[in-house]
Write a protein that holds these residues in place. Sequence first.
Motif, PDB file in Angstrom:
ATOM      1  N   GLY A   1       0.801  -1.221   0.000  1.00 55.14           N
ATOM      2  CA  GLY A   1       0.000   0.000   0.000  1.00 55.14           C
ATOM      3  C   GLY A   1       0.829   1.263   0.000  1.00 55.14           C
ATOM      4  N   LEU A   2       2.130   1.140   0.254  1.00 54.17           N
ATOM      5  CA  LEU A   2       3.023   2.307   0.188  1.00 54.17           C
ATOM      6  C   LEU A   2       3.343   2.693  -1.242  1.00 54.17           C
ATOM      7  CD1 LEU A   2       5.487   1.218   3.014  1.00 54.17           C
ATOM      8  CD2 LEU A   2       3.769   3.034   3.168  1.00 54.17           C
TER       9      LEU A   2
ATOM     10  N   LEU B   1      -2.894  -5.854  -4.811  1.00 51.40           N
ATOM     11  CA  LEU B   1      -2.872  -7.037  -5.672  1.00 51.40           C
ATOM     12  C   LEU B   1      -4.283  -7.352  -6.162  1.00 51.40           C
ATOM     13  CD1 LEU B   1      -0.482  -9.355  -3.635  1.00 51.40           C
ATOM     14  CD2 LEU B   1       0.036  -8.177  -5.767  1.00 51.40           C
ATOM     15  N   PRO B   2      -4.421  -7.775  -7.408  1.00 53.38           N
ATOM     16  CA  PRO B   2      -5.745  -8.140  -7.930  1.00 53.38           C
ATOM     17  C   PRO B   2      -6.335  -9.291  -7.134  1.00 53.38           C
ATOM     18  CG  PRO B   2      -4.119  -7.958  -9.698  1.00 53.38           C
ATOM     19  CD  PRO B   2      -3.369  -7.907  -8.411  1.00 53.38           C
TER      20      PRO B   2
ATOM     21  N   SER C   1       1.024 -17.699 -11.001  1.00 50.25           N
ATOM     22  CA  SER C   1       2.405 -17.203 -11.086  1.00 50.25           C
ATOM     23  C   SER C   1       2.655 -16.094 -10.077  1.00 50.25           C
ATOM     24  CB  SER C   1       2.689 -16.692 -12.495  1.00 50.25           C
ATOM     25  OG  SER C   1       2.507 -17.704 -13.456  1.00 50.25           O
ATOM     26  N   PRO C   2       3.919 -15.839  -9.765  1.00 54.04           N
ATOM     27  CA  PRO C   2       4.227 -14.749  -8.843  1.00 54.04           C
ATOM     28  C   PRO C   2       4.103 -13.390  -9.524  1.00 54.04           C
ATOM     29  CG  PRO C   2       6.251 -15.715  -9.672  1.00 54.04           C
ATOM     30  CD  PRO C   2       5.119 -16.557 -10.208  1.00 54.04           C
TER      31      PRO C   2
ATOM     32  N   THR D   1       3.991 -13.900  -3.898  1.00 47.79           N
ATOM     33  CA  THR D   1       2.985 -14.905  -4.218  1.00 47.79           C
ATOM     34  C   THR D   1       1.683 -14.193  -4.565  1.00 47.79           C
ATOM     35  OG1 THR D   1       2.122 -15.080  -1.964  1.00 47.79           O
ATOM     36  CG2 THR D   1       4.058 -16.427  -2.518  1.00 47.79           C
ATOM     37  N   PRO D   2       0.730 -14.888  -5.189  1.00 49.29           N
ATOM     38  CA  PRO D   2      -0.563 -14.264  -5.486  1.00 49.29           C
ATOM     39  C   PRO D   2      -1.269 -13.721  -4.242  1.00 49.29           C
ATOM     40  CG  PRO D   2      -0.317 -16.281  -6.743  1.00 49.29           C
ATOM     41  CD  PRO D   2       0.833 -16.238  -5.791  1.00 49.29           C
TER      42      PRO D   2
END
Length: 393
Positions: A243-244, A255-256, A262-263, A350-351
């Motif tokens: 968030g920064l 992140l979506p 995948s990473p 990671t996701p």
Amino acid sequence: MKSKNVLGICGSPKTTAKSASEFLCREALKGAEEVGAQTRLVRLVDYPIVDCDGCGDCMNRTQCHLFKHPDDRYTRLYKEVRWADAFVFASPVYALGLPFTWKQWLDRCEPADEDDLEYQYYNYEVAADVKGKAFQGKVAGQIITSGGIGQEWAMAQLMPLWTNVKLSVVISVGLSLIEFDEQPGIRTKPWGVGVDNAEFAVEIARQVGRRVTAAVGFSTFNVHGASPRLGGSEGRDCTEQLGLLSDLTDRPFALPEGGGLSPYVLVIAGQDKSEEAVRRIEAILKRVPGLDVRLVAVVDQLPHFITRDFVKERIAEQKHQVPVLVDWDRAFAQELGLAANVDPHVVLLTPEGRLRRAITGTNTTREIVTEIEEIVREMRSLNLSVANRGARP
């Protein structure tokens, strides 16, 4: 457990007569072997190295043209240096300093791999990544011998270079052997007894070998990318730190939802390493197409006369091929403990937003891309396995 590799490098120009410094270097390697190290010994005199002609290739992102010289054996020596985790440097004193063999080698001490020549422009800080690529983060000991005086000056002669290339010298020994020295002016005297009988020197040399072996993994320099104060353990949840970051419209990064197999890859760099970061992104996407890669532009605290809008405009003008995030005041990099002196970093998440791997800029592009490929393959395989188990009735 990986064994520790200790390389002895002897600088004596002698090819026929016995060398006291070489003898003690071999004793130091015996000491290293006593505590489990694998050892090798090279003599600089056995590696013909063509003199540097000052062409400036290595300072201009170009491989040295002398590598193609038929009499040059520099690359063979470079491979030995790359093999080592630690070094024992041994040398006699000539004219109150070191013999020519050291200068001849170190003037040519550029990387022998093209991937190691990635930098925007050459300066003092870059020297560690160019001249010192094979030394960074490693440890060394020095054994300097004389028949009388001069060992202190010779011992200090290379310390500025070792400091610049981030090699930690953990033990230095200057020995005035006098009656134990092997130079003919002493050895032929009735009181000259030879270095084989110098029990004190043999024990000191063995201790040098033991010490450098024990110190492998230690560095007085921050070369691994993580701040010793902050650290950056893999597996930590980084969603709050993400968030920064914000995009060029000032929207905080998140992140979506849903993730994927995948990473996420963040290539993080300040302005002085931006070109190198772009080249690394291009290499990553070429080898792993379709990967979610983003450039993180690290911006240190701005002076009062430069606005954030001005910085964002300059970034937008560069028309990067991947989305750009901005790390204002280096807040994100500091939270992850990423050291500024080894940009560009490559961070894999990671996701779910956990830190999978942080790779420092001291690695070559080839090494980074290879590691990313392995991690992507591993994560996709693991996630598919989990998904398949979840789909079973």
